[in-house]
Design a protein around this motif. Structure first.
Motif, PDB file in Angstrom:
ATOM      1  N   GLU A  64       0.698  -1.264   0.004  1.00 38.02           N
ATOM      2  CA  GLU A  64      -0.073  -0.065   0.077  1.00 38.02           C
ATOM      3  C   GLU A  64       0.896   1.307  -0.107  1.00 38.02           C
ATOM      4  N   ILE A  65       0.579   2.140  -0.802  1.00 36.73           N
ATOM      5  CA  ILE A  65       1.267   3.339  -0.951  1.00 36.73           C
ATOM      6  C   ILE A  65       0.777   4.599  -0.275  1.00 36.73           C
ATOM      7  N   ASP A  66       1.530   4.882   0.874  1.00 37.58           N
ATOM      8  CA  ASP A  66       1.113   6.296   1.627  1.00 37.58           C
ATOM      9  C   ASP A  66       2.122   7.081   1.295  1.00 37.58           C
ATOM     10  N   GLY A  67       2.059   8.335   1.913  1.00 29.59           N
ATOM     11  CA  GLY A  67       2.718   9.561   1.389  1.00 29.59           C
ATOM     12  C   GLY A  67       4.460   9.428   1.583  1.00 29.59           C
ATOM     13  N   ALA A  68       4.743   8.659   2.599  1.00 26.65           N
ATOM     14  CA  ALA A  68       6.145   8.433   2.833  1.00 26.65           C
ATOM     15  C   ALA A  68       6.611   7.280   1.769  1.00 26.65           C
ATOM     16  N   LEU A  69       5.926   6.291   1.630  1.00 30.30           N
ATOM     17  CA  LEU A  69       6.415   5.265   0.469  1.00 30.30           C
ATOM     18  C   LEU A  69       6.494   5.968  -0.785  1.00 30.30           C
ATOM     19  N   ALA A  70       5.513   6.780  -0.826  1.00 26.47           N
ATOM     20  CA  ALA A  70       5.534   7.263  -2.274  1.00 26.47           C
ATOM     21  C   ALA A  70       6.650   8.243  -2.722  1.00 26.47           C
ATOM     22  N   ALA A  71       7.278   8.916  -1.699  1.00 24.56           N
ATOM     23  CA  ALA A  71       8.447   9.732  -1.874  1.00 24.56           C
ATOM     24  C   ALA A  71       9.548   8.834  -1.846  1.00 24.56           C
ATOM     25  N   GLN A  72       9.651   7.774  -1.103  1.00 21.79           N
ATOM     26  CA  GLN A  72      10.785   7.077  -1.212  1.00 21.79           C
ATOM     27  C   GLN A  72      10.974   6.048  -2.283  1.00 21.79           C
ATOM     28  N   CYS A  73       9.716   5.469  -2.665  1.00 20.65           N
ATOM     29  CA  CYS A  73       9.769   4.639  -3.917  1.00 20.65           C
ATOM     30  C   CYS A  73       9.808   5.129  -5.370  1.00 20.65           C
ATOM     31  N   GLY A  74       9.290   6.419  -5.464  1.00 20.98           N
ATOM     32  CA  GLY A  74       9.297   7.124  -6.749  1.00 20.98           C
ATOM     33  C   GLY A  74       7.838   7.165  -7.387  1.00 20.98           C
ATOM     34  N   LEU A 197      25.402   6.807   6.780  1.00 21.35           N
ATOM     35  CA  LEU A 197      24.380   5.920   7.354  1.00 21.35           C
ATOM     36  C   LEU A 197      24.500   4.595   6.404  1.00 21.35           C
ATOM     37  N   LEU A 198      24.162   3.636   6.943  1.00 20.97           N
ATOM     38  CA  LEU A 198      24.266   2.167   6.119  1.00 20.97           C
ATOM     39  C   LEU A 198      22.711   2.283   5.206  1.00 20.97           C
ATOM     40  N   ALA A 199      22.759   1.457   4.273  1.00 20.58           N
ATOM     41  CA  ALA A 199      21.798   1.593   3.367  1.00 20.58           C
ATOM     42  C   ALA A 199      20.374   1.249   4.014  1.00 20.58           C
ATOM     43  N   ASN A 204      15.445   3.537   6.109  1.00 21.81           N
ATOM     44  CA  ASN A 204      14.402   3.847   7.356  1.00 21.81           C
ATOM     45  C   ASN A 204      14.500   5.264   7.593  1.00 21.81           C
ATOM     46  N   ALA A 205      15.335   6.297   7.148  1.00 19.49           N
ATOM     47  CA  ALA A 205      15.078   7.547   7.377  1.00 19.49           C
ATOM     48  C   ALA A 205      14.434   8.154   6.076  1.00 19.49           C
ATOM     49  N   TYR A 222      11.490  16.004  -0.551  1.00 19.97           N
ATOM     50  CA  TYR A 222      12.173  17.191  -0.265  1.00 19.97           C
ATOM     51  C   TYR A 222      12.254  17.610   1.126  1.00 19.97           C
ATOM     52  N   ASN A 223      11.817  17.166   2.168  1.00 14.20           N
ATOM     53  CA  ASN A 223      11.876  17.552   3.446  1.00 14.20           C
ATOM     54  C   ASN A 223      12.830  16.646   4.402  1.00 14.20           C
ATOM     55  N   ALA A 224      13.635  15.843   3.512  1.00 14.01           N
ATOM     56  CA  ALA A 224      14.657  14.701   4.267  1.00 14.01           C
ATOM     57  C   ALA A 224      15.397  15.561   5.256  1.00 14.01           C
ATOM     58  N   THR A 225      16.091  14.785   6.320  1.00 10.76           N
ATOM     59  CA  THR A 225      16.559  15.330   7.293  1.00 10.76           C
ATOM     60  C   THR A 225      17.866  15.892   6.964  1.00 10.76           C
ATOM     61  N   GLU A 226      18.658  15.515   5.824  1.00 14.15           N
ATOM     62  CA  GLU A 226      19.862  15.715   5.446  1.00 14.15           C
ATOM     63  C   GLU A 226      19.823  16.704   4.284  1.00 14.15           C
ATOM     64  N   ALA A 227      18.599  16.964   3.864  1.00 10.24           N
ATOM     65  CA  ALA A 227      18.522  17.929   2.701  1.00 10.24           C
ATOM     66  C   ALA A 227      18.895  19.422   3.398  1.00 10.24           C
ATOM     67  N   GLN A 228      19.227  20.126   2.428  1.00  8.49           N
ATOM     68  CA  GLN A 228      19.582  21.511   2.560  1.00  8.49           C
ATOM     69  C   GLN A 228      19.265  22.668   1.600  1.00  8.49           C
ATOM     70  N   LEU A 229      18.681  23.662   2.351  1.00  8.97           N
ATOM     71  CA  LEU A 229      17.976  24.626   1.420  1.00  8.97           C
ATOM     72  C   LEU A 229      19.060  25.731   0.879  1.00  8.97           C
ATOM     73  N   VAL A 230      19.135  25.985  -0.599  1.00  5.89           N
ATOM     74  CA  VAL A 230      20.382  26.562  -0.966  1.00  5.89           C
ATOM     75  C   VAL A 230      19.944  27.801  -1.880  1.00  5.89           C
ATOM     76  N   GLN A 231      20.375  28.757  -1.729  1.00  5.23           N
ATOM     77  CA  GLN A 231      19.734  29.975  -2.536  1.00  5.23           C
ATOM     78  C   GLN A 231      20.966  29.922  -3.615  1.00  5.23           C
ATOM     79  N   VAL A 232      20.159  30.113  -4.914  1.00 11.06           N
ATOM     80  CA  VAL A 232      21.115  30.374  -6.069  1.00 11.06           C
ATOM     81  C   VAL A 232      20.372  31.436  -7.156  1.00 11.06           C
ATOM     82  N   GLN A 233      21.081  32.578  -7.225  1.00 12.64           N
ATOM     83  CA  GLN A 233      20.355  33.682  -7.800  1.00 12.64           C
ATOM     84  C   GLN A 233      18.980  33.967  -7.351  1.00 12.64           C
ATOM     85  N   GLY A 234      18.733  34.022  -6.163  1.00 10.61           N
ATOM     86  CA  GLY A 234      17.331  34.360  -5.480  1.00 10.61           C
ATOM     87  C   GLY A 234      16.534  33.231  -5.782  1.00 10.61           C
ATOM     88  N   VAL A 235      16.944  31.938  -6.144  1.00 10.25           N
ATOM     89  CA  VAL A 235      15.928  30.857  -6.146  1.00 10.25           C
ATOM     90  C   VAL A 235      16.450  29.944  -5.162  1.00 10.25           C
TER      91      VAL A 235
END
Length: 896
Positions: A64-74, A197-199, A204-205, A222-235
């Motif tokens: 069954e596909i929920d929101g977390a599985l959808a983002a993890q599995c494509g 992190l091991l695979a 699990n993350a 997009y909201n992964a713990t290790e994701a960083q917000l980077v500004q490039v030319q105002g975007v």
């Protein structure tokens, strides 16, 4: 607002019973779109269904596909506001079956009518998509995840990218050499340091890790713990910098699996969407020194557009060294509008799903393919519904069209006279409602109702016109969000069907009568006599007659009642008048009626046999400031014996008070006068001659003789004027002298600037005219000496320094120039015995108020020096309004 169906997707987790079926014809459709595939659900079939999506692996197991599985599995599941549903999958999603260059995904969809999912139908859809060749690196920015896949034979991460490469190897090497072939490890590079992190831990993350025969893949929300917000030319970009390690035979390989996707970058003007995507991101280009653009394409709903299609839709694609810019009109083909409500107001948003494919080549990776899917939603735009009044007065039918609306808007109720009814119930109140469709798919609603339904208000406008006023409130709902809003519908339709009230009148010996024949505009008008509201209680209090049967209003007032006016006293009788004003519920005067009759004066004089004369002098309407206590006989020492506000009674002997006597053959006549003098004047403004005739053994009244009353006539009523005469300091007429500044001192021949104004009137059709203006040496305008400065609206021809008239224009102080007159005179003085009288002077004017709309029909409003004007009239005959104004004192100085 998130659609209900999306909520259903994530909240439903229990399948009570299942009915299996393959793809029902027409219910599902699929297509391959490069490295993505799509399954579209027919909105007609799945409308209002509760749905559960699941991915089926090669062993037939459904996940069954929920929101977390959808983002993890494509996987991506999207609902739009028009009920369209689609399922998208990466061709290297978690449960994809790969054979060579063919990628197969099977999705299971359960659909039920109720949230408990009883009797759910289960649909299976298998989609196989070929995809070849792969580029060395491919990046996908989906709406809910970021994905990067690279070839296994990609170069090692260079030292200039990661200075701490030995530490990365040191972190990964023990785990990799000690584990099985399938063990993975990911090292994330963060501003605070490295994180390995091991695979299994990475999965699990929420990260997706996968390998095929030729590719290594990392997928992150997009909201992964290790994701960083980077500004490039105002975007703003969401970026994950990671090194992925894997072991193959006795080799440990490390690849750069950095990925970055834009979060914003969309701007709006009133009519244009501008999407800007910076190029050459450091996260994606580390280690490369040369770049070459290979391809930039855009599309809608994952379908690429040709240059011709872009031009026809007015899309503009710009590609320069630093950024890619896409501009398209709001409302362009490919998107759709949706109704929304903000603070109770109707408006719309425009939605479009754009896709950008950017391919470039650098000297480190070779070719990179970057696919960005962007859901664009414009800001709320207020769209007030248009109300079109198509009322047809010839058939007495109100017809109003309200719109336009998108198809997602539905009219659900009407509020009529504070009562809310459904659309079907509105018919019982006389309202017919129907929907009208337009060629572009929008719609409107038509409201029809006859003129004569009780909720249509009718108001009197002019002599022949009534206003028919529709005032209803329409209540709407927006589907499927269930937002609500209301639209007040107020239309005013003038119709020339007004019937004004008319009147007739008559008198008997003791009363005046007015009968008003009602029209169709005066049902709520109130009768007033002077300032007396003639209610039944007021009529009873004053002993007046009042009879109203709905069609005729009859009023009876005694001759000597307080509200009867006496206009003239003549030997043939007393002229008395009764003035009736009809006012609306705001107490505005609507029309006036009056009746005048001549009555016998026998009750005003009595000649007693003992030689006593009893005379009652009554106040006349034309002398407003007359004080009845100041009435006198020829002998001014003789004062009234009784005084009221309206009359004075004298009782005196025929041999006193200056009574004259005249002998004739058989009678003796005694005569006297009742007079009224203004203070300081020797000329009476009121004089009543009285006489008694005495014969042997008989006394009769001879000053008046009884006659039958003439046929009464209805006269127009009279209004009051509020006027002022001001003296200004200069010809700008901006600063007038205040009351405390009087007397004003002026030198001979110095200019005086006067302004006469009609106060408190907002009627632009009224125009003020100067009749006469003159100067006196006292406040009494009738005193002597006098000198005319305006005569019959013109300059005094006998004056060597003639009056100068100044034009009046609109400004911040003057709203109605017609209500003012301005003139200039030179300061002068009166002469007596050859000497100048250096004393205070006062200036006075008599004015006439006229109707500026019609040609003059009255000499008072048609002076030869000014254009002819028609005086104001509201009753059966026209009349004009008079007034007088006076200035404060002006004192002349002999020398300057």
């Amino acid at each position: 607002m998130v659609p209900n169906l999306v909520l259903r997707l994530f909240l439903i987790g229990v399948l009570a019973s299942e009915i299996w079926t393959q793809d029902r014809p027409g219910s599902l459709s699929s297509e391959c779109l490069g490295s993505l595939l799509r399954v579209a659900l027919n909105a007609e079939y799945f409308e209002d269904k509760y749905l559960i999506f699941a991915a089926v692996d090669q062993f037939g197991t459904a996940q069954e596909i929920d929101g977390a599985l959808a983002a993890q599995c494509g996987y991506t599941i999207e609902y739009n506001y028009w009920g369209n549903i689609e399922f998208r999958a990466s061709i290297i999603s978690c449960y994809t079956h790969i054979e060579g260059d063919v990628y197969t995904v099977t999705v299971q969809i359960q659909a039920a009518n109720n949230p408990d999912m009883k009797n759910a139908l289960t649909h299976l859809k298998t989609v196989s998509c070929p995809y070849s060749p792969w580029h060395p690196r491919e990046l996908v920015c989906e709406t809910n995840y970021m994905e990067v896949s690279v070839r296994r034979n990609v170069p090692q991460i260079t030292a200039d990218l990661l200075q701490d490469e030995p530490e990365d190897w040191a972190l990964a090497f023990p785990e990799a050499t000690a584990g099985a072939v399938s063990i993975w490890q990911v090292v994330f590079h963060l501003p605070t340091g490295r994180k390995a992190l091991l695979a299994s831990d990475a999965q699990n993350a929420g990260y997706g890790l996968n390998t095929t025969d030729t590719r290594i893949l990392l997928r992150a929300p997009y909201n992964a713990t290790e994701a960083q917000l980077v500004q490039v030319q105002g975007v703003t970009f969401s970026a994950v910098r990671a090194s992925t390690f894997y072991k193959q035979r006795w080799m440990i390989l490390m690849v750069d699996t950095a990925v970055a996707c834009p979060i914003d970058g969309v701007d709006y003007t009133d009519d244009t969407i501008i999407w800007t995507i910076p190029k050459n991101l450091q996260t994606l280009s580390a280690g490369a020194t040369s770049f070459n653009d290979l391809l930039v394409e855009i599309g809608v709903d994952l379908h690429k557009l040709s240059a011709r299609e872009m031009a026809s839709r007015k899309y503009v694609l710009s590609n320069n060294t630093d950024e890619i810019t896409i501009q398209l009109p709001i409302g362009a083909e490919g998107g759709y509008y949706k109704t929304h409500v903000s603070e109770g107001q109707h408006g719309t948003k425009y939605y479009i799903n754009l896709v950008l494919e950017h391919q470039w080549e650098d000297n480190r990776w070779g070719v990179t393919k970057h696919t960005i899917i962007k859901k664009i939603e414009t800001p709320f735009k207020l769209v007030p519904p248009t109300i079109t009044n198509n009322t047809n007065s010839s058939i007495r039918l109100v017809n109003v069209t309200v719109g336009t609306f998108l198809p997602d808007v539905e009219l659900v109720n009407l509020t009529i006279d504070d009562t809310t009814v459904t659309v079907p119930e509105a018919l019982q109140h006389g309202y017919k409602v129907y929907e009208t469709r337009y060629p572009n798919g929008s719609k409107g609603y038509v409201i029809e109702t006859p003129f004569d339904v009780p909720s249509i208000k009718k108001e009197y406008l002019t002599e022949d016109t009534r206003l028919y006023i529709l005032n209803v409130t329409l209540g709407f709902i927006v589907q499927p969000t269930h937002e609500t809003f209301t639209v007040p519908v107020i239309t005013i339709s003038p119709v020339k069907d007004a019937v004004l009230p008319s009147a007739r009148g008559f008198c008997d010996d003791k009363n005046l009568y007015i009968t008003v024949i009602r029209g169709n505009v005066d049902q709520n008008w109130l009768p007033f006599i002077s300032d007396l509201s003639l209610s039944p209680d007021a009529a009873q209090k004053h002993n007046y007659g009042l009879d109203d049967n709905g069609t005729h209003l009859t009023i009876r007032v005694p001759l000597y009642a307080p509200h009867v006016l006496y206009e003239d006293i003549h030997p043939s009788g007393i002229t008395a008048s009764l003035h009736l004003t009809m006012k609306d519920n705001t107490l505005a005067d609507m029309t006036d009626f009056s009746i005048s009759c001549r009555f016998s004066p026998k009750e005003l004089i009595d000649c007693l046999p003992n030689g006593t004369m009893v005379i009652t002098a009554i106040k006349l309407a034309g002398i407003a400031d007359l004080d009845t206590r100041s009435f006198v006989l020829r002998d001014k020492q003789c004062r009234p014996a009784m005084v009221t506000e309206r009359s004075a009674t004298f009782i005196f002997n025929v041999n006193t008070c200056g009574t004259s006597r005249k002998f004739e053959t058989t009678v003796m006549n005694y005569e006297n006068d009742v007079s009224y003098f203004r203070p300081g004047s020797t000329t009476p403004i009121y004089q009543l001659k009285c006489a008694c005739q005495y014969t042997i053994n008989e006394t009769i009244i001879v000053q008046y003789s009884s006659k039958n009353n003439p046929a009464p006539s209805i006269e127009p009523g009279f209004g009051s004027l509020a006027l002022t005469l001001r003296l200004f300091k200069d010809k700008s007429y901006s600063d007038s002298y205040k009351e405390i500044e009087y007397p004003v001192v002026k030198y001979l021949k110095e200019a005086l600037y006067f302004e006469v104004e009609l106060l408190h009137s907002e009627d632009p059709q009224l125009e003020l005219y100067l009749e006469d203006c003159w100067a006196t040496t006292s406040q009494d305008r009738d005193s002597s000496p006098q000198w005319s400065i305006v005569t019959d609206s013109c300059e005094n021809a006998e004056d060597s320094h003639q009056t100068i008239f100044h034009k009046v224009a609109s400004d911040s102080r003057v709203t109605f120039p017609n209500h003012l007159k301005r003139f200039e005179v030179k300061m002068f003085t009166f002469m007596q015995d050859g000497n100048a009288l250096l004393e205070e002077m006062y200036f006075h004017c008599s004015v006439v108020i006229c109707d500026a709309r019609q040609p003059a029909s009255d000499l008072l409003c048609a002076r030869s020096c000014i254009p002819r004007k028609q005086r104001l009239g509201r009753s059966i005959e026209a009349y004009h309004k008079h007034g007088h104004v006076s200035s404060g004192a002006v004192l002349v100085e002999s020398k300057k």
